[in-house]
Design a protein around this motif. Structure first.
Motif, PDB file in Angstrom:
ATOM      1  N   TRP A 166       0.828  -1.343  -0.078  1.00 30.63           N
ATOM      2  CA  TRP A 166       0.061   0.162  -0.171  1.00 30.63           C
ATOM      3  C   TRP A 166       1.025   1.355  -0.164  1.00 30.63           C
ATOM      4  N   LEU A 167       0.282   2.266  -0.587  1.00 29.41           N
ATOM      5  CA  LEU A 167       0.951   3.707  -0.515  1.00 29.41           C
ATOM      6  C   LEU A 167      -0.034   4.452  -0.162  1.00 29.41           C
ATOM      7  N   ILE A 168       0.445   5.337   1.027  1.00 30.66           N
ATOM      8  CA  ILE A 168      -0.500   6.219   1.771  1.00 30.66           C
ATOM      9  C   ILE A 168       0.231   7.426   1.602  1.00 30.66           C
ATOM     10  N   GLN A 169      -0.403   8.503   0.929  1.00 32.65           N
ATOM     11  CA  GLN A 169       0.291   9.965   0.828  1.00 32.65           C
ATOM     12  C   GLN A 169      -0.710  10.651   1.851  1.00 32.65           C
ATOM     13  N   LYS A 170       0.196  11.512   2.927  1.00 32.06           N
ATOM     14  CA  LYS A 170      -0.114  12.286   3.912  1.00 32.06           C
ATOM     15  C   LYS A 170       0.102  13.738   3.555  1.00 32.06           C
ATOM     16  N   ARG A 171      -0.476  14.612   4.022  1.00 31.53           N
ATOM     17  CA  ARG A 171      -0.278  16.147   4.017  1.00 31.53           C
ATOM     18  C   ARG A 171       0.040  16.647   5.522  1.00 31.53           C
ATOM     19  N   VAL A 172      -0.166  15.696   6.469  1.00 29.09           N
ATOM     20  CA  VAL A 172       0.246  16.358   7.828  1.00 29.09           C
ATOM     21  C   VAL A 172       0.804  15.178   8.572  1.00 29.09           C
ATOM     22  N   PRO A 173       1.158  15.382   9.765  1.00 26.62           N
ATOM     23  CA  PRO A 173       2.335  14.049  10.372  1.00 26.62           C
ATOM     24  C   PRO A 173       1.420  12.774  10.730  1.00 26.62           C
ATOM     25  N   ASP A 174       0.113  12.908  10.864  1.00 30.37           N
ATOM     26  CA  ASP A 174      -0.886  11.634  11.199  1.00 30.37           C
ATOM     27  C   ASP A 174      -1.265  10.881   9.855  1.00 30.37           C
ATOM     28  N   ALA A 175      -0.798   9.839   9.718  1.00 25.41           N
ATOM     29  CA  ALA A 175      -1.084   8.897   8.754  1.00 25.41           C
ATOM     30  C   ALA A 175      -2.282   8.644   8.487  1.00 25.41           C
ATOM     31  N   PHE A 176      -3.224   8.677   9.444  1.00 26.98           N
ATOM     32  CA  PHE A 176      -4.721   8.436   9.429  1.00 26.98           C
ATOM     33  C   PHE A 176      -5.570   9.630   8.790  1.00 26.98           C
ATOM     34  N   CYS A 177      -4.960  10.878   9.328  1.00 24.39           N
ATOM     35  CA  CYS A 177      -5.927  12.231   8.820  1.00 24.39           C
ATOM     36  C   CYS A 177      -6.007  12.260   7.322  1.00 24.39           C
ATOM     37  N   GLY A 178      -7.332  12.205   6.828  1.00 26.98           N
ATOM     38  CA  GLY A 178      -7.425  12.719   5.486  1.00 26.98           C
ATOM     39  C   GLY A 178      -7.062  11.643   4.359  1.00 26.98           C
ATOM     40  N   THR A 179      -6.566  10.464   4.848  1.00 29.00           N
ATOM     41  CA  THR A 179      -6.001   9.557   3.900  1.00 29.00           C
ATOM     42  C   THR A 179      -6.754   8.365   3.451  1.00 29.00           C
ATOM     43  N   GLY A 180      -7.695   7.764   4.337  1.00 28.38           N
ATOM     44  CA  GLY A 180      -8.313   6.589   4.333  1.00 28.38           C
ATOM     45  C   GLY A 180      -7.912   5.495   4.599  1.00 28.38           C
ATOM     46  N   LEU A 181      -6.587   5.739   5.169  1.00 24.79           N
ATOM     47  CA  LEU A 181      -5.764   4.359   5.935  1.00 24.79           C
ATOM     48  C   LEU A 181      -6.747   3.874   6.828  1.00 24.79           C
ATOM     49  N   GLU A 182      -7.350   4.425   7.854  1.00 26.17           N
ATOM     50  CA  GLU A 182      -8.424   3.794   8.881  1.00 26.17           C
ATOM     51  C   GLU A 182      -9.206   2.810   8.038  1.00 26.17           C
ATOM     52  N   ALA A 183     -10.224   3.059   7.053  1.00 26.37           N
ATOM     53  CA  ALA A 183     -11.110   2.414   6.232  1.00 26.37           C
ATOM     54  C   ALA A 183     -10.383   1.313   5.666  1.00 26.37           C
ATOM     55  N   ARG A 184      -9.417   1.563   4.939  1.00 30.84           N
ATOM     56  CA  ARG A 184      -8.437   0.536   4.382  1.00 30.84           C
ATOM     57  C   ARG A 184      -8.149  -0.748   5.251  1.00 30.84           C
ATOM     58  N   LEU A 185      -7.698  -0.155   6.572  1.00 30.85           N
ATOM     59  CA  LEU A 185      -7.287  -1.228   7.364  1.00 30.85           C
ATOM     60  C   LEU A 185      -8.286  -2.055   8.039  1.00 30.85           C
ATOM     61  N   ASN A 186      -9.530  -1.486   8.185  1.00 28.21           N
ATOM     62  CA  ASN A 186     -10.735  -1.960   8.596  1.00 28.21           C
ATOM     63  C   ASN A 186     -11.537  -2.871   7.750  1.00 28.21           C
ATOM     64  N   GLU A 187     -11.602  -2.571   6.222  1.00 33.52           N
ATOM     65  CA  GLU A 187     -11.951  -3.216   5.289  1.00 33.52           C
ATOM     66  C   GLU A 187     -11.124  -4.701   5.091  1.00 33.52           C
ATOM     67  N   ALA A 188      -9.658  -4.489   5.527  1.00 34.26           N
ATOM     68  CA  ALA A 188      -8.690  -5.817   5.386  1.00 34.26           C
ATOM     69  C   ALA A 188      -8.775  -6.412   6.484  1.00 34.26           C
ATOM     70  N   GLY A 189      -9.541  -5.973   7.456  1.00 37.04           N
ATOM     71  CA  GLY A 189      -9.648  -6.808   8.759  1.00 37.04           C
ATOM     72  C   GLY A 189      -8.274  -6.896   9.571  1.00 37.04           C
ATOM     73  N   ILE A 190      -7.538  -5.453   9.338  1.00 33.54           N
ATOM     74  CA  ILE A 190      -6.564  -5.571  10.130  1.00 33.54           C
ATOM     75  C   ILE A 190      -6.485  -4.499  11.341  1.00 33.54           C
ATOM     76  N   TRP A 191      -6.008  -5.163  12.529  1.00 33.60           N
ATOM     77  CA  TRP A 191      -6.238  -4.341  13.662  1.00 33.60           C
ATOM     78  C   TRP A 191      -4.740  -4.025  14.388  1.00 33.60           C
ATOM     79  N   GLN A 192      -3.824  -4.853  13.975  1.00 33.58           N
ATOM     80  CA  GLN A 192      -2.424  -4.593  14.598  1.00 33.58           C
ATOM     81  C   GLN A 192      -1.534  -4.205  13.645  1.00 33.58           C
ATOM     82  N   LEU A 193      -0.984  -3.046  14.170  1.00 31.22           N
ATOM     83  CA  LEU A 193      -0.046  -2.081  13.535  1.00 31.22           C
ATOM     84  C   LEU A 193       1.441  -2.254  14.140  1.00 31.22           C
ATOM     85  N   ILE A 194       2.273  -2.373  13.454  1.00 27.56           N
ATOM     86  CA  ILE A 194       3.652  -2.349  13.769  1.00 27.56           C
ATOM     87  C   ILE A 194       4.252  -0.717  12.919  1.00 27.56           C
ATOM     88  N   ILE A 195       4.692   0.009  13.743  1.00 22.85           N
ATOM     89  CA  ILE A 195       5.155   1.654  13.148  1.00 22.85           C
ATOM     90  C   ILE A 195       6.599   1.821  13.444  1.00 22.85           C
TER      91      ILE A 195
END
Length: 185
Positions: free
Chosen positions: A83-112
């Motif tokens: 996956w490629l997520i492009q962000k405009r602010v520090p938070d990778a969830f803000c305005g990127t659709g990342l949360e929805a994509r993770l939820n759709e894929a059934g992913i709840w554990q994140l290694i950052i």
């Protein structure tokens, strides 16, 4: 710790601009090697990899879209299926659709992993924790830079890194080492 079979590796801002000397002195000189260790493990095991790219609003930024600093470092180029997520602010969830994509894929554990610990890594990990994800921050696969605190006292990159990890530990995320993650895999 138990690593889920579909745990996502989130690699933040491993772009050419982060290597700019003007950013100053950094900590964790082996951070990129630890990220590559994890990335290799994720790829060998066909686990989900999320590459986060910062596109700055500021022409002064090392991540300004109109110059080479915005491009991924060669060793961190996304591969097919990642996956490629492009962000405009520090938070990778803000305005990127990342949360929805993770939820759709059934992913709840994140290694950052990635940069900078006190900025995009901390912001993304806080959001992940607040959104209910099981967030893990890999302390030796992140780095940051010397920075003055609010009162003007210069803090070393190690101090900034340690405080940022302390802010996250327990409340928003679990802080671990790359070795711990690989052992749990």
């Amino acid at each position: 710790m138990e690593l889920q079979a579909n745990a996502a590796l989130i690699i933040i801002d491993q772009q050419q601009g982060i290597l700019e000397p003007r950013l100053g002195r950094r900590n964790n000189p082996q951070a990129e090697e630890r990220i590559l260790d994890l990335l290799g493990f994720w790829r060998r095991n066909a686990r989900p990899v999320v590459h986060v790219q910062h596109l700055s609003h500021s022409p002064d930024s090392v991540f300004w879209p109109q110059q080479s600093g915005v491009e991924f470092q060669q060793r961190f180029l996304p591969q097919d299926g990642e996956w490629l997520i492009q962000k405009r602010v520090p938070d990778a969830f803000c305005g990127t659709g990342l949360e929805a994509r993770l939820n759709e894929a059934g992913i709840w554990q994140l290694i950052i992993v990635g940069v900078a610990t006190h900025n995009s890594v901390e912001s993304t990990a806080r959001a992940a924790g607040n959104l209910g994800f099981d967030a893990w921050v890999v302390e030796d696969a992140c780095f940051t830079f010397d920075k003055a605190d609010y009162f003007g006292t210069l803090r070393t990159a190690e101090e900034v890194h340690g405080m940022s990890l302390g802010n996250l530990q327990g409340e928003y995320a679990t802080v671990v080492s790359a070795k711990q993650i690989l052992a749990a895999g």
